[in-house]
Every structure is written in structure tokens, then in C-alpha cells.
Design an enzyme around this catalytic site. Structure first.
Site, PDB file in Angstrom:
ATOM      1  N   THR A  81      -8.293  -6.659 -29.533  1.00 11.92           N
ATOM      2  CA  THR A  81      -7.273  -5.849 -28.843  1.00 11.92           C
ATOM      3  C   THR A  81      -7.031  -4.439 -29.365  1.00 11.92           C
ATOM      4  OG1 THR A  81      -5.496  -7.245 -29.984  1.00 11.92           O
ATOM      5  CG2 THR A  81      -6.337  -8.162 -27.829  1.00 11.92           C
ATOM      6  N   THR A  82      -7.078  -4.401 -30.852  1.00 12.06           N
ATOM      7  CA  THR A  82      -6.756  -3.248 -31.408  1.00 12.06           C
ATOM      8  C   THR A  82      -7.780  -2.238 -31.225  1.00 12.06           C
ATOM      9  OG1 THR A  82      -5.390  -4.445 -33.149  1.00 12.06           O
ATOM     10  CG2 THR A  82      -6.058  -2.231 -33.523  1.00 12.06           C
ATOM     11  N   ASP A 108      -1.485  -7.645 -34.469  1.00 13.92           N
ATOM     12  CA  ASP A 108      -2.245  -7.927 -33.495  1.00 13.92           C
ATOM     13  C   ASP A 108      -1.911  -6.835 -32.271  1.00 13.92           C
ATOM     14  OD1 ASP A 108      -3.685  -9.901 -31.421  1.00 13.92           O
ATOM     15  OD2 ASP A 108      -1.739  -9.652 -30.497  1.00 13.92           O
ATOM     16  N   ASP A 142      -6.177 -16.270 -31.621  1.00 14.48           N
ATOM     17  CA  ASP A 142      -7.335 -15.387 -32.065  1.00 14.48           C
ATOM     18  C   ASP A 142      -8.664 -16.126 -32.400  1.00 14.48           C
ATOM     19  OD1 ASP A 142      -5.833 -13.490 -30.979  1.00 14.48           O
ATOM     20  OD2 ASP A 142      -5.982 -12.108 -32.811  1.00 14.48           O
TER      21      ASP A 142
END
Length: 542
Positions: A106-107, A73, A404
Site C-alpha cells: 500500500t505504501t 502501514d 498483511d
């Protein structure tokens, strides 16, 4: 005059002070400052690049205390990293913003920001002013976001048919450590959100979804409880382990004799005084128990503790009780059971009791751990996801993965438009941005083309992480998209034999993709406008 400063005079005889610690400060300005920022961002982004996609690698983060975290994550990796460079910290904040607002992607947002800065470095080397690059990026971001609206599709959000939502949640969970049972996890996430969703307001209150866990068992034992799970047990081991048709008294007042508010002193000078005090306490305990029993309650949930004497009296009067239940859990129990939280025994009435079909105590394996499950509540909008796993690391990663998935389903409830994943929207936006660049006569056209190249970094990273040839794969997909005018074609990461992401059910939320492009462009614009950095040197004050 102190050692840190000295006095001097200008040509007109006017005095001014020289601060000596200025010599120990370091300064970066102009192109050197921008190159330093770009290098720092590239380093952080390259760390996350290998974690992108369903075949992305996990990272092991070891803290100074020896705590180990294994995750892929993006927000978690960056929050655990010890980033010292100021621009690196901005990328940490960027991933946190994406996590707070959307909960997923987020990545991707950090990888995109790193790619934009990398492309900007090449433009700077060609002599283009950073402000012109920033303006071009802003134009390109607007074109890409508008293009996403045109290629998006409406998505059915129906409580009666949750299969499309489950497939979307499975896309999110595909890259996680829990993907061996990601169908089950996706169903749990969807059912939890649909249980608490307010479809009229199109909103989801996450406060009603409690995520609890217990080490032991396996991930497949994870379940959705339509009620509340409390990490407590009945106060006395001889109390019944299962109650049916329960009426709960939810108390925030302690089972103990009343005490004066001010400081007091009680002198006991004889055995008779002590007996009278003991009888008084017993009488008060029995009065409290009677007040609870008279309302028809057959279970007391107490925020505070009570001593062994009170516990014994509760058992004698056949009133099961639970003590030391925390504030948030008390509120959740009240919401689920429809009861009122009562601060004084005198205010307890039958109307304020909560109701539940079953309250049962469950135990785990050979350990002495027990938990209470409150089920069949009148308000089914309060649910608990109860996670099991072999160790703390697995459970922590399962919690992050489910968070998520919950966020993605919530975003679909709020805005039901979607795009298809696998790098398809990035390739389509890159083509649209480069086509727009051909129609611009000003210097910003170079920045627009650079933005398009940066967008292609996402599908390239997906292909690379899946063991495919990145440049050849992306070039083939791009050629197919242009020739067939099909924006759903992406990178076949799972080797299913088709590049059509609609057939593979690889679905992403439109709001997440738009937020990624918008946040990355804003951050890069801000970084490009910094041309002077002053910081304490190694010998200077920190």
C-alpha cells in the site's frame, strides 16, 4: 426575483438569468489545474515515502478525539489523515484498493503514483500534451507488467514444507513494528493460512481465521489456537474450568419460559397465583435442561442470556453453559466443532451436537478477565490467532501486520509466482521500459523514459530510508543488473553484504507488484486527463 439571481436580455430581447453565486466559485483550468493536482499528490506521496522498506519510519496519527495510532502501514496512515484536496483523496482510495485486493504494497503504490505525476510535471513543462503522456504511461505499464512475467519464478507452496512461505511472510513483516519476533509471527500467519487453505480450489477463506486479542503479556505470547477463542466465561463461577470430550449444544433460543408473540397481560391477584407462576417457570427451565441433557450434551453455548434461577438450575443439573455468545462466534464454533445451530429446544438431537476435545477457561495475570478456548475440534480448518501485547497500540499494529502477512501467504496459494524485493524488479522494469523507449519514434518515448525514472524512485527511497546514498546505490545496482543480466539484484537495506535478494530471501508476490504498477498508472492517467476544476470559493455555498 431573489437576491441569488438577476434577469438580463440578450441582443435579440430574449431573457436569461444570471446566477450571482457563480462569482464566488473558484476555477482552475488547463496547466494550472494539472500543476495543482500534481502538487497535492506529491505532498501525500512524500508523507509515505519515509515509511517504505525495512528501515522505514513509523507515523503517529492523533485523531480529533485524542486517539493515537502508531503505524507504518500506508493504507492505515492515509485513512487516518485528514486529506481535503480531491486528488489527495484519490491517492487514499488508491492505497485502499491495493489493500483490499492484495493486502500488501500500500505504501509502494502511492509512492510510485506520486513519482509518476512528478515526472509528468517535467514533461508538461516541456510542452508535451497530457494525453500523449497518459498514452505513453499506459504503454510503459504494459511493458513493465509483461517484463515482470519474464523475470518471475515459480514458488513451491507445499503444506509439508512451509519454510519458503515463512521466509516470504518474514519479508512482509520486516518493516513492521513487530519485527523483533517476526519469525514467530510469520510462522503463525503461514500455519493459519495452510490450516484453512483449500489446495484443490487454490483459495483461502479468511472467515475461518479469527484474530482475537487481549491487552497484557508480551508480543512473544501471541499464539495460534487450532480451534476457537471466545471472549466469554462459564456462566456460573462454580462450574468446572476445564471439560474434556465435550459435546456442545449450540443454541440460539433463550433459557426462559415461552412467551406469547402478541401483546399480553398477566394479572396476579394472590400468593397462590404467584407460586403457580414460579412453579411453572421452574418446570419449564427443568424441562429445557432435561432436553439438552437427554441428547448427551455436556456444554450449552447460548446466544442469549438467562437469569440467575436458570443459571442455578444449570449448575444443579451439572450442565456447564456459556451465555451471550455473539452471532459470528456462534457460526465459527459450529464450523469448528461440526455442530448445528439449533433455534428451538424441541429440534435438538444428538446428531446436531458439536464435538471438541477440550474446552477450558483461561485467565490473565491479576485481572478478572477470562476467555474460553475450544480446542481439538473435528474440523481443524477453523483457527484463531490470539495476540498479546503491552498496550492497545501495539496490539492494533500487530493485527495490521499479521493481516498483511496472511494476505501475502494467501496470494501465494492463489498464484505461486514471485519476484525478488529490495527494488530489484523496479530497476529491471525501468531498464526494460527505457530500452523499449529507444525503439519508439513517436512523442510517447519521452513518457516511457519518465515512467522508467519514476520506477527507480522505489529503490531510491529504500536506499535513502536505510541510510545509504540513494543515487550512488541505485546507479551501482543498475549497472550490475545490466552487466550481469541478473534481475535479482536490489538494494542491500539490511547491510548483509550481498545485493542478491535471492540469497537474502527478500521475496515479493508477483501479483502484488503487477497490481501496484497497474493501479498507479491507471490513477495517473485519470488525473492527467483532468484540465478544469470548479469548486465553491471561500465566500460561496459549501
Amino acid at each position: 426575483m431573489s437576491l441569488a439571481q438577476s434577469i438580463a436580455f440578450d441582443e435579440y430581447g430574449r431573457p436569461f438569468i444570471i446566477l450571482r453565486d457563480q462569482g464566488t466559485k473558484t476555477r482552475l483550468s488547463g496547466i494550472d489545474a494539472q500543476k495543482s493536482h500534481i502538487n497535492a499528490a506529491r505532498t501525500v506521496a512524500s508523507t509515505l515515502r519515509t515509511s517504505l522498506g525495512p528501515k522505514g519510519m513509523d507515523k503517529m496519527m492523533v485523531s480529533g478525539d485524542g486517539d493515537v495510532t502508531i503505524t507504518n502501514d500506508g493504507a492505515t496512515i492515509l485513512s487516518k489523515m485528514d486529506v481535503e484536496h480531491q486528488i489527495g483523496r484519490l491517492l487514499v482510495e488508491l492505497s485502499r484498493s491495493q489493500d483490499d485486493e492484495i493486502g500488501d504494497g500500500t505504501t509502494g503504490v502511492v509512492v510510485l503514483a506520486g513519482a509518476l505525476l512528478e515526472q509528468a510535471e517535467q514533461l508538461l513543462d516541456r510542452g508535451i500534451h497530457p494525453i500523449r503522456i497518459a498514452d505513453g504511461y499506459e504503454q510503459a505499464a504494459k511493458i513493465a507488467i509483461d517484463h515482470l512475467d519474464t523475470i518471475s519464478e515459480s514458488f513451491p507452496v507445499d503444506a509439508a514444507d512451509t519454510e519458503p512461505l515463512v521466509k516470504t511472510a518474514m519479508t512482509t513483516l520486516g518493516s513492521k513494528i513487530i519485527n523483533r519476533c517476526h519469525r514467530q509471527m510469520a510462522e503463525i500467519a503461514v500455519n493459519a493460512v495452510m490450516a484453512v487453505a483449500d489446495m484443490k480450489r487454490r483459495d483461502v477463506d479468511f472467515e475461518l481465521i479469527k484474530v482475537d486479542s487481549k491487552v497484557g503479556g508480551k508480543l512473544e505470547d501471541t499464539q495460534l489456537v487450532r480451534g476457537v477463542v471466545v471472549d466469554k466465561d462459564f456462566s456460573h463461577p462454580q462450574m468446572p474450568k476445564e471439560l474434556k470430550d465435550v459435546k456442545l449444544a449450540i443454541l440460539t433460543c433463550p433459557f426462559e419460559p415461552p412467551k406469547p408473540k402478541s401483546k399480553n397481560r398477566l394479572d396476579i391477584t394472590s400468593v397462590e397465583d404467584f407460586r403457580r407462576l414460579r412453579d411453572y417457570e421452574k418446570e419449564k427451565f427443568e424441562e429445557m435442561v432435561k432436553q439438552v441433557k437427554d441428547t448427551g450434551a455436556n456444554l450449552a453455548i447460548c446466544q442469549w442470556g438467562f437469569d440467575d434461577e436458570a443459571n442455578h438450575l444449570l449448575l444443579q443439573h451439572e450442565l456447564p453453559a456459556v451465555r451471550w455468545v455473539g452471532g459470528p462466534e456462534i457460526e465459527l464454533i459450529a464450523i469448528a466443532t461440526g455442530g448445528r445451530i439449533v433455534p428451538r429446544f424441541s429440534e435438538l438431537t444428538t446428531e446436531k451436537l458439536g464435538k471438541a476435545g477440550i474446552v477450558r477457561e483461561i485467565s490473565f495475570g491479576t485481572t478478572k478477565d477470562h476467555m474460553l478456548v475450544i480446542e481439538e475440534c473435528p474440523n481443524s480448518r477453523a483457527v484463531t490467532i490470539f495476540i498479546r501485547g503491552g498496550n492497545e497500540m501495539i496490539i492494533a499494529e500487530a493485527k495490521r501486520s499479521l493481516h498483511d502477512a496472511l494476505c501475502v501467504v494467501r496470494n501465494l496459494v492463489r498464484d505461486s509466482r514471485i519476484v525478488y524485493g529490495g527494488g530489484a524488479p523496479e530497476i529491471s522494469c525501468a531498464v526494460a521500459v527505457k530500452n523499449a523507449a529507444d525503439e519508439i519514434s513517436t512523442l510517447e518515448q519521452y513518457a516511457l523514459r519518465a515512467f522508467g525514472d519514476a520506477l527507480e524512485t522505489i529503490p531510491m527511497a529504500l536506499a535513502e530510508n536505510s541510510g545509504l546514498h540513494p543515487i550512488r546505490t541505485v546507479a551501482n545496482v543498475k549497472a550490475q543488473q545490466v552487466s550481469t543480466k541478473n534481475p535479482r539484484l536490489g538494494v542491500d537495506c539490511l547491510s548483509k553484504g550481498t545485493n542478491d535478494m535471492k540469497e537474502q530471501h527478500v521475496i515479493e508476490v508477483l501479483s502484488s507488484k503487477k497490481q501496484q504498477i497497474s493501479l498507479a498508472a491507471q490513477l495517473v492517467k485519470m488525473i492527467l486527463k483532468i484540465d478544469d476544476v470548479r469548486s465553491p470559493g471561500e465566500g460561496g455555498p459549501q
